[in-house]
Design an enzyme around this catalytic site. Structure first.
Site, PDB file in Angstrom:
ATOM      1  N   PRO A 236       0.857  -1.195   0.000  1.00 44.12           N
ATOM      2  CA  PRO A 236       0.000   0.000   0.000  1.00 44.12           C
ATOM      3  C   PRO A 236       0.890   1.240   0.000  1.00 44.12           C
ATOM      4  CG  PRO A 236       0.060  -1.003   2.196  1.00 44.12           C
ATOM      5  CD  PRO A 236       0.839  -1.908   1.282  1.00 44.12           C
TER       6      PRO A 236
ATOM      7  N   HIS B  86       7.907   1.088   7.624  1.00 40.58           N
ATOM      8  CA  HIS B  86       7.232   2.037   6.728  1.00 40.58           C
ATOM      9  C   HIS B  86       8.206   2.609   5.690  1.00 40.58           C
ATOM     10  CE1 HIS B  86       3.086   3.792   6.765  1.00 40.58           C
ATOM     11  NE2 HIS B  86       3.633   4.534   5.817  1.00 40.58           N
TER      12      HIS B  86
ATOM     13  N   SER C 226       7.945  -4.232   9.234  1.00 37.35           N
ATOM     14  CA  SER C 226       8.021  -3.033   8.390  1.00 37.35           C
ATOM     15  C   SER C 226       8.346  -1.805   9.238  1.00 37.35           C
ATOM     16  CB  SER C 226       6.662  -2.816   7.699  1.00 37.35           C
ATOM     17  OG  SER C 226       6.622  -1.561   7.043  1.00 37.35           O
TER      18      SER C 226
ATOM     19  N   TYR D 153      -5.951   2.616   8.221  1.00 38.89           N
ATOM     20  CA  TYR D 153      -5.322   3.124   9.446  1.00 38.89           C
ATOM     21  C   TYR D 153      -6.414   3.218  10.505  1.00 38.89           C
ATOM     22  CZ  TYR D 153      -2.136   5.165   5.941  1.00 38.89           C
ATOM     23  OH  TYR D 153      -1.287   5.373   4.888  1.00 38.89           O
TER      24      TYR D 153
ATOM     25  N   THR E 205      -2.417  -0.765   9.101  1.00 38.58           N
ATOM     26  CA  THR E 205      -1.131  -0.108   9.397  1.00 38.58           C
ATOM     27  C   THR E 205      -1.160   0.464  10.808  1.00 38.58           C
ATOM     28  OG1 THR E 205      -0.825   0.447   7.072  1.00 38.58           O
ATOM     29  CG2 THR E 205       0.419   1.761   8.663  1.00 38.58           C
TER      30      THR E 205
ATOM     31  N   SER F  32      -4.017   1.566  -0.876  1.00 36.69           N
ATOM     32  CA  SER F  32      -3.910   2.383   0.343  1.00 36.69           C
ATOM     33  C   SER F  32      -5.180   3.197   0.556  1.00 36.69           C
ATOM     34  CB  SER F  32      -2.722   3.339   0.184  1.00 36.69           C
ATOM     35  OG  SER F  32      -2.741   4.330   1.184  1.00 36.69           O
TER      36      SER F  32
ATOM     37  N   LYS G  24       0.467  -4.380   9.779  1.00 42.08           N
ATOM     38  CA  LYS G  24       1.685  -3.812   9.173  1.00 42.08           C
ATOM     39  C   LYS G  24       2.366  -2.854  10.144  1.00 42.08           C
ATOM     40  CE  LYS G  24       3.066  -1.320   4.976  1.00 42.08           C
ATOM     41  NZ  LYS G  24       3.305   0.058   5.384  1.00 42.08           N
TER      42      LYS G  24
ATOM     43  N   ARG H 213       8.416   1.157  -3.466  1.00 41.26           N
ATOM     44  CA  ARG H 213       9.074   2.075  -4.410  1.00 41.26           C
ATOM     45  C   ARG H 213       9.342   1.424  -5.776  1.00 41.26           C
ATOM     46  NH1 ARG H 213      11.356   3.307   0.705  1.00 41.26           N
ATOM     47  NH2 ARG H 213      10.765   5.392   1.392  1.00 41.26           N
TER      48      ARG H 213
HETATM   49  C1  HOC Z   1       1.093  12.648   3.914  1.00 45.52           C
HETATM   50  C2  HOC Z   1       0.000  11.676   3.812  1.00 45.52           C
HETATM   51  O1  HOC Z   1       1.785   5.638   4.063  1.00 45.52           O
HETATM   52  C3  HOC Z   1       3.165   7.547   3.666  1.00 45.52           C
HETATM   53  C4  HOC Z   1       1.849   6.877   3.484  1.00 45.52           C
HETATM   54  C5  HOC Z   1       0.628   7.676   3.756  1.00 45.52           C
HETATM   55  C6  HOC Z   1       0.737   8.790   4.707  1.00 45.52           C
HETATM   56  C7  HOC Z   1      -0.530   9.558   4.947  1.00 45.52           C
HETATM   57  C8  HOC Z   1      -0.343  10.994   5.084  1.00 45.52           C
HETATM   58  O2  HOC Z   1       3.353   8.651   3.185  1.00 45.52           O
HETATM   59  O3  HOC Z   1       4.079   6.955   4.242  1.00 45.52           O
END
Ligand code: HOC
Length: 381
Positions: free
Chosen positions: A78, A276, A274, A130, A156, A107, A252, A331
């Site tokens: 995501p 992130h 993870s 989330y 997440t 996501s 996650k 990525r």
């Molecule tokens: C800035 C947006 O998982 C990330 C994503 C989503 C974050 C939500 C807020 O940017 O790491």
């Protein structure tokens, strides 16, 4: 760029074609980016045992993730705003993943909505949520994911507060981008991207704007995140979401063995080791270094996945060797998307599949389900 042969080629092309604000958003980590870099560089320290004169015929990469058949142990992670790397990005990535037989995870912070992706695909995809303060909104998202026939929910847990990403602050990240003179000039220098965006209506957060009762303006993402995400999140919320969803739940953001035990107790079907993508707690261990302790702690009780730093099929097989049942790429597929749309995501998956297949053979194995630590040189992992 002449012939694209690896993920780095896709990255270079994406950097040329995607406006700086969105390329930087995808390709950055928090603060000093030390965890972001370690996620990938720690893979390079691990070395393979090369084997010879082993029958390499009839190789298979097919396996399962949370009980679902996959053509290789790789899912698309995501990723927020994939639809800003390329017009209709989430739809294109989902279509490429579907054709390839690997899961696509949409996501909550996507540009294309759950319904947009469902309308353009024919197999179930996965959806990510989330814990936001507005529980009714989570309820509605879960109902929409069920209506779209999503076959797993990824929850997440590591983004209740946003890690500071210097480039996003400097670029004034927003979706759609604010029409300042520097942004307009930068977008004009990316004609493929700009033409694509002019040809689509999907330029803001499709799952949120118009669906969450208290949201009309997403122009300041970091302040929106701090207003909406629930800082009081607890494992009780995880149990509630598991029960409310009723299907396969993947947690996650687990980096610690104690949290891994709690994830098992919450009833999750899998957890993702993870950090992130190095975008949250800078200074955390790389995901590949965190993986073995979590496999030791709970690997017999729950399926373990990982993400972070994967840039090749060699990285995938190293994670599998250390006990991951599957991995997620973020990525790499975003580079493919930014470089060439759906064809770029397909190219990314193709590159990773070929590298994984050949590396497995060099290590003397023909079935990805048989990969374990034996393929690695002791002392290098
Ligand atoms: C800035 C947006 O998982 C990330 C994503 C989503 C974050 C939500 C807020 O940017 O790491």
């Amino acid at each position: 760029m002449s012939v694209i042969t690896n993920i780095e080629d896709l990255r270079i092309l994406a950097q040329k074609r995607v406006p700086r604000m969105f390329y930087d958003y995808a390709d950055s980590g928090s603060w000093t980016e030390s965890t972001y870099r370690a996620n990938n560089s720690d893979f390079a320290d691990m070395k393979f045992r090369q084997r010879v004169a082993v029958n390499m015929e009839n190789r298979t990469l097919a396996t399962t993730m949370v009980g679902q058949a996959v053509s290789m142990p790789v899912a698309l992670a995501p990723t927020g705003m994939a639809g800003m790397q390329h017009a209709d990005g989430e739809i294109l990535a989902a279509k490429a993943a579907e054709k390839f037989g690997v899961p696509f995870t949409l996501s909550t912070m996507s540009i294309c909505s759950i319904e947009d992706v469902a309308a353009h695909t024919s197999k179930p995809f996965w959806f990510q949520v989330y814990v936001m303060k507005d529980r009714d909104f989570i309820n509605r998202l879960i109902d929409r994911a069920k209506a779209a026939n999503c076959s797993a929910l990824v929850l997440t847990l590591d983004l209740q507060i946003l890690g500071q990403r210097h480039k996003d602050l400097k670029n004034g990240l927003s979706a759609p981008p604010k029409l300042t003179i520097p942004n307009i000039l930068n977008m004009m220098s990316k004609p493929r991207w700009s033409m694509g965006m002019l040809g689509t209506q999907r330029r803001t957060f499709g799952n949120i704007v118009g669906h969450a009762s208290n949201v009309s303006d997403m122009s300041s993402l970091s302040s929106w995140t701090s207003q909406q995400f629930d800082l009081a999140l607890s494992w009780k919320d995880v149990e509630w979401i598991k029960q409310r969803w009723g299907g396969k739940l993947i947690i996650k953001g687990i980096m610690d063995a104690e949290d891994a035990h709690l994830a098992v107790e919450s009833g999750a079907d899998a957890l993702i080791v993870s950090n992130h993508g190095g975008r949250q707690l800078d200074g955390a261990l790389s995901s590949i270094r965190a993986l073995p302790a979590i496999v030791d702690a709970v690997g017999k009780q729950i399926e373990i996945h990982m993400d972070g730093g994967i840039r090749s099929g060699q990285d995938v097989i190293k994670a599998i060797a250390l006990g991951a049942k599957g991995v997620y790429i973020g990525r790499p597929f975003l580079y493919g998307l930014g470089a060439m749309g759906e064809a770029g995501v397909t190219k990314c998956l193709d590159i990773i599949r070929n590298e994984l297949d050949l590396t497995m053979a060099f290590c003397g194995l023909t079935d990805v389900n048989k990969v374990d630590k034996q393929i690695l040189i002791p002392g290098t992992y």
